[in-house]
Design an enzyme around this catalytic site. Structure first.
Site, mmCIF file in Angstrom:
data_model
loop_
_atom_site.group_PDB
_atom_site.id
_atom_site.type_symbol
_atom_site.label_atom_id
_atom_site.label_comp_id
_atom_site.label_asym_id
_atom_site.label_seq_id
_atom_site.Cartn_x
_atom_site.Cartn_y
_atom_site.Cartn_z
ATOM 1 N N GLU A 45 -15.453 65.379 222.053
ATOM 2 C CA GLU A 45 -16.614 65.759 222.859
ATOM 3 C C GLU A 45 -16.763 64.777 224.016
ATOM 4 O O GLU A 45 -16.543 63.581 223.861
ATOM 5 C CB GLU A 45 -17.889 65.712 221.996
ATOM 6 C CG GLU A 45 -19.122 66.153 222.773
ATOM 7 C CD GLU A 45 -20.411 66.164 221.957
ATOM 8 O OE1 GLU A 45 -20.510 65.442 220.960
ATOM 9 O OE2 GLU A 45 -21.327 66.911 222.345
ATOM 10 N N LYS A 115 -21.780 74.630 224.446
ATOM 11 C CA LYS A 115 -22.517 74.221 223.241
ATOM 12 C C LYS A 115 -23.748 75.102 223.059
ATOM 13 O O LYS A 115 -24.567 75.230 223.980
ATOM 14 C CB LYS A 115 -22.918 72.752 223.377
ATOM 15 C CG LYS A 115 -23.499 72.146 222.126
ATOM 16 C CD LYS A 115 -23.825 70.676 222.392
ATOM 17 C CE LYS A 115 -24.233 69.948 221.127
ATOM 18 N NZ LYS A 115 -24.617 68.560 221.435
ATOM 19 N N CYS A 156 -20.161 69.542 218.290
ATOM 20 C CA CYS A 156 -21.060 68.561 217.668
ATOM 21 C C CYS A 156 -22.180 69.191 216.820
ATOM 22 O O CYS A 156 -21.942 69.602 215.698
ATOM 23 C CB CYS A 156 -21.610 67.626 218.737
ATOM 24 S SG CYS A 156 -22.243 66.080 218.043
#
Ligand SMILES: *[C@@H]1O[C@H](CO)[C@@H](O)[C@H](O)[C@H]1NC(C)=O
Ligand SMILES: *[C@@H]1O[C@H](CO)[C@@H](O)[C@H](O)[C@H]1NC(C)=O
Ligand SMILES: *[C@@H]1O[C@H](CO)[C@@H](O)[C@H](O)[C@H]1NC(C)=O
Ligand SMILES: *[C@@H]1O[C@H](CO)[C@@H](O)[C@H](O)[C@H]1NC(C)=O
Ligand SMILES: *[C@@H]1O[C@H](CO)[C@@H](O)[C@H](O)[C@H]1NC(C)=O
Length: 279
Positions: A45, A115, A156
């Site tokens: 990331e 994301k 994440c």
């Protein structure tokens, strides 16, 4: 090895403040991973920028035409690999996203994942971290085919939402890759637990790719990039320094697990259901 088996390499990159240096290190390690037999390589990331809301706009680039993406495309082609470009801050129409790209061996863009779950917390006197102050959320499930298997992408915090992984499994994914930077509290407690849980719930391979740890950074990452098999077994794991994690992915293991513990066919879809509301 059967042609559907492959070697996966996770690059636990040391990320600093110099963007071109970050990209250069990534490109060198991609080459090393290829030399060591990887057909699929993934970056962590936020690999071209320090992690933190105050950095995103400065480091952001266009996807897929920005310089970082163009270098990823070239690297995928030169090394003849599938390359998952961790994530970078993306700028589009004045909005910022935390975005993962995937590139094929001809340098073609295969997928772009923004994301979906933004991380916002505010515990007065303790910690305030609001991604949504700077970032916009994506709203798409993102998966793509390789000759080896179908790969789903998350970033994440997306890892904590089990429904997303369940849907990827229903869509036929056999490997899920989550670039992610957990911190020094959630890392030791949850990183491996969540990767093993998602692998076991869905009987697929899971890969979590973290940046290496920088002790004096604003955000200190746990590291420990990890590959888990469909039994929930950790196949390979880094510590916290910069390194490449290698794992040989044997897809027959996935079929064996799904036969031995047939949860997907024995789930009681007559009394509950998990479904995707968008395309
Ligand atoms: C991409 O590669 C080119 C050529 O090596 C280099 O000039 C450029 O700085 C790289 N882009 C980034 C974002 O580092
Ligand atoms: C940033 O990294 C690049 C590539 O390694 C290097 O050429 C350049 O001098 C660095 N810039 C600074 C300000 O250190
Ligand atoms: C990228 O560049 C191509 C060719 O110049 C252009 O057609 C396309 O719209 C650009 N994509 C984005 C997202 O800017
Ligand atoms: C997300 O999905 C919407 C609707 O299908 C599409 O218009 C958009 O381009 C997608 N965004 C990305 C980044 O893939
Ligand atoms: C890491 O994040 C968690 C969850 O938001 C927070 O409670 C914790 O204080 C953070 N730890 C560090 C070391 O920043």
């Amino acid at each position: 090895m059967s042609s559907r088996n492959f070697r996966l390499g996770l690059i636990q990159l040391l990320v600093g403040h110099n963007k071109s240096e970050n990209v250069k290190r990534a490109l060198n390690l991609i080459k090393t991973a290829k030399t060591n037999g990887c057909q699929v390589v993934a970056l962590p990331e936020c690999f071209n920028s320090p992690y933190g809301t105050k950095y995103f706009s400065e480091y952001a680039e266009n996807v897929p035409n920005g310089s970082t993406c163009q270098n990823l495309s070239k690297a995928a082609k030169e090394n003849n690999i599938y390359l998952i470009g961790g994530s970078i801050p993306e700028i589009d129409g004045g909005k910022l996203y935390n975005t993962c790209t995937a590139w094929g061996p001809s340098g073609e863009l295969l997928a772009q994942h923004r994301k979906v779950h933004l991380f916002d917390i505010d515990i007065p006197g303790k910690i305030t971290f609001k991604e949504s102050e700077t970032l916009s959320a994506g709203s798409n499930f993102t998966f793509f085919d390789t000759p080896f298997c179908t790969v789903g992408l998350g970033i994440c915090y997306d890892l904590r939402f089990e429904t997303m992984a369940r849907i990827y499994q229903k869509k036929g994914c056999q490997l899920l890759i989550y670039p992610g930077a957990f911190n020094m509290t959630t890392g030791p407690l949850h990183w491996e637990l969540l990767l093993r849980a998602r692998a076991t719930d869905n009987q697929l391979f899971m890969a979590g790719v973290s940046p290496a740890r920088v002790e004096n950074a604003d955000y200190v990452a746990w590291g420990h990039s990890t590959v888990v098999d469909p039994w929930g077994k950790v196949l390979a794991k880094a510590e916290f320094d910069e390194e490449i994690v290698y794992a040989d992915i044997d897809l027959t293991a996935l079929e064996e697990v799904r036969k031995s513990i047939p949860i997907s066919v024995q789930s009681r879809d007559d009394i509950y259901e998990v479904k995707m509301l968008t395309k």
